[in-house]
Design an enzyme around this catalytic site. Structure first.
Site, PDB file in Angstrom:
ATOM      1  CG  ASP A   1      17.469 -13.610  -7.455  1.00 35.39           C
ATOM      2  OD1 ASP A   1      18.062 -12.527  -7.501  1.00 35.39           O
ATOM      3  OD2 ASP A   1      17.301 -14.341  -8.439  1.00 35.39           O
TER       4      ASP A   1
ATOM      5  CB  SER B   1      19.333 -13.584 -11.813  1.00 29.82           C
ATOM      6  OG  SER B   1      19.177 -12.844 -10.629  1.00 29.82           O
TER       7      SER B   1
ATOM      8  CG  ASP C   1      12.922 -14.091 -13.153  1.00 27.02           C
ATOM      9  OD1 ASP C   1      13.201 -13.438 -14.172  1.00 27.02           O
ATOM     10  OD2 ASP C   1      13.174 -13.696 -12.000  1.00 27.02           O
TER      11      ASP C   1
ATOM     12  CB  SER D   1      17.181 -18.059 -10.695  1.00 28.56           C
ATOM     13  OG  SER D   1      17.842 -16.838 -10.452  1.00 28.56           O
TER      14      SER D   1
ATOM     15  CD  GLU E   1      14.581 -17.342  -8.016  1.00 23.72           C
ATOM     16  OE1 GLU E   1      15.664 -16.832  -8.367  1.00 23.72           O
ATOM     17  OE2 GLU E   1      13.600 -17.511  -8.793  1.00 23.72           O
TER      18      GLU E   1
ATOM     19  CG  ASP F   1      17.297  -9.484  -7.043  1.00 23.74           C
ATOM     20  OD1 ASP F   1      18.455  -9.061  -6.890  1.00 23.74           O
ATOM     21  OD2 ASP F   1      16.645  -9.304  -8.086  1.00 23.74           O
TER      22      ASP F   1
ATOM     23  CG  HIS G   1      16.783  -4.687  -7.794  1.00 20.31           C
ATOM     24  ND1 HIS G   1      17.963  -4.232  -8.336  1.00 20.31           N
ATOM     25  CD2 HIS G   1      16.685  -6.001  -8.157  1.00 20.31           C
ATOM     26  CE1 HIS G   1      18.559  -5.218  -8.996  1.00 20.31           C
ATOM     27  NE2 HIS G   1      17.806  -6.303  -8.907  1.00 20.31           N
TER      28      HIS G   1
ATOM     29  CG  ASP H   1      21.116 -14.764  -7.843  1.00 14.46           C
ATOM     30  OD1 ASP H   1      21.059 -14.104  -6.793  1.00 14.46           O
ATOM     31  OD2 ASP H   1      20.257 -14.671  -8.742  1.00 14.46           O
ATOM     32  CG  HIS H   2      23.105 -11.293  -7.878  1.00 11.17           C
ATOM     33  ND1 HIS H   2      22.284 -10.398  -7.215  1.00 11.17           N
ATOM     34  CD2 HIS H   2      22.328 -11.864  -8.827  1.00 11.17           C
ATOM     35  CE1 HIS H   2      21.075 -10.437  -7.744  1.00 11.17           C
ATOM     36  NE2 HIS H   2      21.066 -11.314  -8.716  1.00 11.17           N
TER      37      HIS H   2
END
Length: 421
Positions: free
Chosen positions: A50, A96, A147, A149, A291, A296, A300, A338-339
């Protein structure tokens, strides 16, 4: 690690080659052709780092494997890039939920949506299709199991925040055989702390809050074994399995030195091994979602140290999965993100501040394995960005993921492998 200076840089897609993503000229057709002999008993293992972009992969490659080494995920012979733009009325940067919906349904949608279209209409998601075809299904994550995803592959809600409703749908609608990860708070009602105490010192905000009653009890009534520790997971018997190992995520996402912790128990690899040993018993094949959420969450926080730990855990797990797929050519293994998160790039140490505007954070230095060299990480945001993410794959159908495409194309390949269409 220290935050040394501030600068504004953009990590472009040109970093992909340096990240070692487009690597091998391996004979992709070999695995494809071998898989054809297995009819419609094929399987898919889909791995989401992620928030993972080319820059995260390159930083991990340097830190873990050295100047000329390769990550396990970069050794997969097929490589491509996916665009992640959502169908959202206010932004071209995905979250996500919208990204996972594209993978799970083949349709673009708005941020926050879990397998519904932009009008809110429920979409058919891959986890349910695999189950209908008689295959085993499972999900593993270091995030909450409900979550965004994993949820997109096994549920459908207008908003990703409806995590107890997502859990209810797992039990009553999509019925995955294996559910392993964090997020116990969403399975027990307020006042019932479950196996993990409410309001723990490491995060006093965590407490049970199910809006759908005691979902652990409901899972048990439907034949799931429930486990909540590494020891219980190791002893769990074959069959339907629910494992919740933390109140929320299986780590503490904070800036460096401010209570940050990455030490999931059980590890991502241990959970994945247990899930794989269970779903692979199905003679009709399986779909397994895996995952690593820490990439991710720590991005952040612009926390390079813990992000690299999460990447190490992810790559170790991919190494185990590579060995499985090498012995089971009727299985497709896909590793992607995913990004992008953090607008990350990799820089030489000792460089001067290009901007001085206080927008971006330089993090480091980090060591290059087996050498005297070091590098810095430069974060340009604490949010997501719109750069395409690398996709690497091996096994049956992997050649379908070579090239550049929208993230909805990933769904097409996964579905064709699973359902033979």
């Amino acid at each position: 690690m220290k935050t040394r200076s501030r600068r504004l840089l953009v990590a472009g897609i040109a970093g992909a080659t340096a990240a070692g993503v487009a690597l091998a000229a391996a004979p992709l057709a070999t695995a494809d052709e071998a898989g054809r002999h297995h009819g419609n008993h094929r399987s898919v293992i889909f791995v989401n780092g992620d928030g993972m972009s080319a820059a995260h992969r390159e930083a991990a490659r340097l830190n873990l494997k050295g100047r000329f080494g390769q990550l396990e995920m970069n050794k997969l012979p097929a490589a491509g890039f996916e665009a992640t733009t959502p169908d959202d009325p206010s932004t071209v940067i995905t979250d996500s939920a919208a990204a996972a919906t594209a993978w799970a349904t083949g349709k673009k949608t708005y941020n926050g949506a879990i397998s519904v279209d932009p009008s809110g209409k429920a979409l058919t998601y891959l986890g349910a299709e695999a189950k209908k075809a008689g295959k085993a299904t499972g999900l593993v994550t270091t995030a909450q199991v409900t979550d965004a995803s994993p949820a997109a592959f096994f549920s459908s809600t207008a908003q990703r925040s409806q995590q107890s409703e997502i859990a209810r749908q797992y039990l009553e609608v999509s019925k995955p055989d294996v559910i392993l990860g964090g997020g116990e708070d969403w399975w027990y009602p307020a006042g019932n702390p479950g196996e993990f105490q409410d309001n723990p010192a490491k995060d006093p905000t965590e407490q049970s809050k199910s809006t759908a009653g005691d979902l652990v009890a409901k899972a048990k009534s439907k034949g799931y074994q429930y486990v909540s520790s590494p020891e219980q997971l190791a002893k769990a018997k074959s069959g339907k399995l629910l494992g919740l190992f933390s109140n929320e995520e299986m780590f503490e996402q904070r800036p460096e030195g401010e209570g940050d912790l990455y030490a999931p128990k059980p590890t991502l690899q241990a959970m994945t091994e247990k899930a794989l040993s269970t779903v692979s018993k199905n003679k009709k094949g399986f779909f397994l979602f895996v995952e690593e959420e820490g990439v991710d969450e720590f991005s952040h926080e612009n926390n390079g140290e813990k992000m690299l730990k999460a990447m190490a855990a992810l790559d170790q797990t991919v190494g185990m999965l590579r060995k499985y797929v090498a012995k089971h050519p009727d299985t497709l293994l896909v590793v992607t993100g995913d990004h992008d998160c953090g607008g990350l790039t990799v820089e030489d140490t000792g460089t001067t501040d290009e901007s001085g505007d206080g927008i971006s954070a330089e993090d480091g230095p980090f060591t290059v394995a087996g050498s005297k060299y070091t590098f810095d990480l430069d974060w340009t945001t604490s949010g997501h960005t719109g750069v395409p993410t690398p996709v690497t794959a091996a096994g049956y159908g992997a050649s379908g993921l070579v090239g550049s495409y929208q993230n909805t194309h990933v769904h097409t390949v996964l579905r064709n492998v699973l359902l033979g269409r």
